[in-house]
Design a protein around this motif. Structure first.
Motif, PDB file in Angstrom:
ATOM      1  N   LYS A   3       0.831  -1.205   0.000  1.00 22.75           N
ATOM      2  CA  LYS A   3       0.000   0.000   0.000  1.00 22.75           C
ATOM      3  C   LYS A   3       0.864   1.253   0.000  1.00 22.75           C
ATOM      4  O   LYS A   3       0.548   2.233  -0.681  1.00 22.75           O
ATOM      5  N   ILE A   4       1.960   1.218   0.738  1.00 25.36           N
ATOM      6  CA  ILE A   4       2.853   2.375   0.786  1.00 25.36           C
ATOM      7  C   ILE A   4       3.496   2.606  -0.572  1.00 25.36           C
ATOM      8  O   ILE A   4       3.575   3.743  -1.046  1.00 25.36           O
ATOM      9  N   ILE A   5       3.927   1.543  -1.207  1.00 22.54           N
ATOM     10  CA  ILE A   5       4.536   1.655  -2.543  1.00 22.54           C
ATOM     11  C   ILE A   5       3.522   2.199  -3.540  1.00 22.54           C
ATOM     12  O   ILE A   5       3.837   3.069  -4.355  1.00 22.54           O
ATOM     13  N   LEU A   6       2.291   1.721  -3.462  1.00 27.81           N
ATOM     14  CA  LEU A   6       1.233   2.188  -4.360  1.00 27.81           C
ATOM     15  C   LEU A   6       0.959   3.674  -4.132  1.00 27.81           C
ATOM     16  O   LEU A   6       0.833   4.438  -5.096  1.00 27.81           O
ATOM     17  N   LEU A   7       0.894   4.121  -2.870  1.00 29.41           N
ATOM     18  CA  LEU A   7       0.668   5.534  -2.579  1.00 29.41           C
ATOM     19  C   LEU A   7       1.811   6.402  -3.092  1.00 29.41           C
ATOM     20  O   LEU A   7       1.578   7.475  -3.649  1.00 29.41           O
ATOM     21  N   VAL A   8       3.025   5.946  -2.923  1.00 32.50           N
ATOM     22  CA  VAL A   8       4.177   6.699  -3.420  1.00 32.50           C
ATOM     23  C   VAL A   8       4.113   6.823  -4.944  1.00 32.50           C
ATOM     24  O   VAL A   8       4.361   7.900  -5.499  1.00 32.50           O
ATOM     25  N   LEU A   9       3.773   5.745  -5.622  1.00 26.98           N
ATOM     26  CA  LEU A   9       3.652   5.791  -7.083  1.00 26.98           C
ATOM     27  C   LEU A   9       2.548   6.745  -7.530  1.00 26.98           C
ATOM     28  O   LEU A   9       2.708   7.491  -8.503  1.00 26.98           O
ATOM     29  N   ILE A  10       1.432   6.749  -6.817  1.00 28.68           N
ATOM     30  CA  ILE A  10       0.328   7.660  -7.155  1.00 28.68           C
ATOM     31  C   ILE A  10       0.776   9.110  -6.992  1.00 28.68           C
ATOM     32  O   ILE A  10       0.510   9.949  -7.864  1.00 28.68           O
ATOM     33  N   PHE A  11       1.482   9.421  -5.897  1.00 31.45           N
ATOM     34  CA  PHE A  11       1.971  10.780  -5.694  1.00 31.45           C
ATOM     35  C   PHE A  11       2.985  11.178  -6.760  1.00 31.45           C
ATOM     36  O   PHE A  11       2.966  12.305  -7.246  1.00 31.45           O
ATOM     37  N   ILE A  12       3.859  10.269  -7.136  1.00 33.71           N
ATOM     38  CA  ILE A  12       4.848  10.571  -8.179  1.00 33.71           C
ATOM     39  C   ILE A  12       4.149  10.864  -9.500  1.00 33.71           C
ATOM     40  O   ILE A  12       4.468  11.837 -10.179  1.00 33.71           O
ATOM     41  N   ILE A  13       3.181  10.045  -9.859  1.00 38.13           N
ATOM     42  CA  ILE A  13       2.439  10.263 -11.103  1.00 38.13           C
ATOM     43  C   ILE A  13       1.691  11.588 -11.057  1.00 38.13           C
ATOM     44  O   ILE A  13       1.684  12.349 -12.026  1.00 38.13           O
ATOM     45  N   TYR A  14       1.063  11.888  -9.904  1.00 33.07           N
ATOM     46  CA  TYR A  14       0.330  13.152  -9.764  1.00 33.07           C
ATOM     47  C   TYR A  14       1.258  14.345  -9.952  1.00 33.07           C
ATOM     48  O   TYR A  14       0.939  15.275 -10.685  1.00 33.07           O
ATOM     49  N   PHE A  15       2.419  14.321  -9.305  1.00 30.26           N
ATOM     50  CA  PHE A  15       3.321  15.456  -9.423  1.00 30.26           C
ATOM     51  C   PHE A  15       3.933  15.569 -10.814  1.00 30.26           C
ATOM     52  O   PHE A  15       4.210  16.668 -11.274  1.00 30.26           O
ATOM     53  N   ILE A  16       4.117  14.471 -11.516  1.00 30.24           N
ATOM     54  CA  ILE A  16       4.559  14.543 -12.910  1.00 30.24           C
ATOM     55  C   ILE A  16       3.490  15.216 -13.753  1.00 30.24           C
ATOM     56  O   ILE A  16       3.787  16.083 -14.586  1.00 30.24           O
ATOM     57  N   LEU A  17       2.230  14.846 -13.533  1.00 33.48           N
ATOM     58  CA  LEU A  17       1.134  15.476 -14.279  1.00 33.48           C
ATOM     59  C   LEU A  17       1.047  16.969 -13.964  1.00 33.48           C
ATOM     60  O   LEU A  17       0.806  17.788 -14.850  1.00 33.48           O
ATOM     61  N   VAL A  18       1.260  17.331 -12.707  1.00 33.63           N
ATOM     62  CA  VAL A  18       1.186  18.740 -12.308  1.00 33.63           C
ATOM     63  C   VAL A  18       2.326  19.538 -12.928  1.00 33.63           C
ATOM     64  O   VAL A  18       2.097  20.592 -13.528  1.00 33.63           O
ATOM     65  N   PHE A  19       3.550  19.054 -12.814  1.00 31.04           N
ATOM     66  CA  PHE A  19       4.698  19.834 -13.273  1.00 31.04           C
ATOM     67  C   PHE A  19       4.871  19.835 -14.791  1.00 31.04           C
ATOM     68  O   PHE A  19       5.214  20.851 -15.372  1.00 31.04           O
ATOM     69  N   LYS A  20       4.625  18.720 -15.434  1.00 31.22           N
ATOM     70  CA  LYS A  20       4.860  18.647 -16.878  1.00 31.22           C
ATOM     71  C   LYS A  20       3.674  19.160 -17.692  1.00 31.22           C
ATOM     72  O   LYS A  20       3.855  19.827 -18.706  1.00 31.22           O
ATOM     73  N   PHE A  21       2.451  18.834 -17.243  1.00 36.83           N
ATOM     74  CA  PHE A  21       1.286  19.100 -18.066  1.00 36.83           C
ATOM     75  C   PHE A  21       0.270  20.055 -17.434  1.00 36.83           C
ATOM     76  O   PHE A  21      -0.760  20.331 -18.024  1.00 36.83           O
ATOM     77  N   ASN A  22       0.557  20.564 -16.227  1.00 42.30           N
ATOM     78  CA  ASN A  22      -0.364  21.448 -15.505  1.00 42.30           C
ATOM     79  C   ASN A  22      -1.762  20.859 -15.375  1.00 42.30           C
ATOM     80  O   ASN A  22      -2.762  21.538 -15.561  1.00 42.30           O
ATOM     81  N   ILE A  23      -1.841  19.588 -15.068  1.00 43.46           N
ATOM     82  CA  ILE A  23      -3.110  18.909 -14.864  1.00 43.46           C
ATOM     83  C   ILE A  23      -3.291  18.717 -13.362  1.00 43.46           C
ATOM     84  O   ILE A  23      -2.490  18.057 -12.711  1.00 43.46           O
ATOM     85  N   TYR A  24      -4.339  19.323 -12.816  1.00 42.97           N
ATOM     86  CA  TYR A  24      -4.613  19.254 -11.391  1.00 42.97           C
ATOM     87  C   TYR A  24      -5.908  18.498 -11.146  1.00 42.97           C
ATOM     88  O   TYR A  24      -6.804  18.474 -11.980  1.00 42.97           O
ATOM     89  N   ILE A  25      -6.035  17.929  -9.942  1.00 43.39           N
ATOM     90  CA  ILE A  25      -7.288  17.319  -9.534  1.00 43.39           C
ATOM     91  C   ILE A  25      -8.206  18.457  -9.101  1.00 43.39           C
ATOM     92  O   ILE A  25      -7.846  19.235  -8.214  1.00 43.39           O
ATOM     93  N   PRO A  26      -9.384  18.592  -9.699  1.00 42.25           N
ATOM     94  CA  PRO A  26     -10.248  19.721  -9.356  1.00 42.25           C
ATOM     95  C   PRO A  26     -10.845  19.577  -7.956  1.00 42.25           C
ATOM     96  O   PRO A  26     -11.098  18.481  -7.473  1.00 42.25           O
ATOM     97  N   CYS A  27     -11.080  20.693  -7.307  1.00 45.67           N
ATOM     98  CA  CYS A  27     -11.705  20.737  -5.990  1.00 45.67           C
ATOM     99  C   CYS A  27     -13.203  20.968  -6.175  1.00 45.67           C
ATOM    100  O   CYS A  27     -13.617  21.985  -6.734  1.00 45.67           O
ATOM    101  N   LEU A  28     -14.012  20.034  -5.707  1.00 47.70           N
ATOM    102  CA  LEU A  28     -15.464  20.171  -5.857  1.00 47.70           C
ATOM    103  C   LEU A  28     -16.001  21.352  -5.058  1.00 47.70           C
ATOM    104  O   LEU A  28     -16.928  22.040  -5.517  1.00 47.70           O
ATOM    105  N   PHE A  29     -15.457  21.589  -3.879  1.00 49.14           N
ATOM    106  CA  PHE A  29     -15.899  22.732  -3.069  1.00 49.14           C
ATOM    107  C   PHE A  29     -15.661  24.033  -3.831  1.00 49.14           C
ATOM    108  O   PHE A  29     -16.535  24.907  -3.863  1.00 49.14           O
ATOM    109  N   HIS A  30     -14.502  24.160  -4.454  1.00 49.28           N
ATOM    110  CA  HIS A  30     -14.181  25.371  -5.219  1.00 49.28           C
ATOM    111  C   HIS A  30     -15.073  25.496  -6.457  1.00 49.28           C
ATOM    112  O   HIS A  30     -15.509  26.587  -6.797  1.00 49.28           O
TER     113      HIS A  30
END
Length: 71
Positions: A3-30
């Motif tokens: 589970k820890i390895i999976l979470l780390v991989l998810i965070f790495i993928i998320y930050f690659i998407l954020v830094f390279k492609f400016n793709i963010y997870i939208p905030c429903l409250f916002h």
């Protein structure tokens, strides 16, 4: 351990998407209220810290920025 390895991989993928492609997870409250929730400030602060922009990170969430070294 898997589970820890999976979470780390998810965070790495998320930050690659954020830094390279400016793709963010939208905030429903916002999206619904057009106001930033505390979670949005923390997310934007972390992204600014990872980019090395300390001033902007401080502006996004001052309290968490100050308390982070003590956590």
């Amino acid at each position: 351990m898997k589970k820890i390895i999976l979470l780390v991989l998810i965070f790495i993928i998320y930050f690659i998407l954020v830094f390279k492609f400016n793709i963010y997870i939208p905030c429903l409250f916002h999206k619904i209220t057009n106001l930033y929730c505390p979670g949005c400030g923390v997310t934007r602060m972390i992204i600014s810290l990872l980019k090395g922009n300390l001033y902007q990170a401080f502006r996004y969430n001052m309290l968490i920025f100050i308390l982070t070294p003590f956590l």
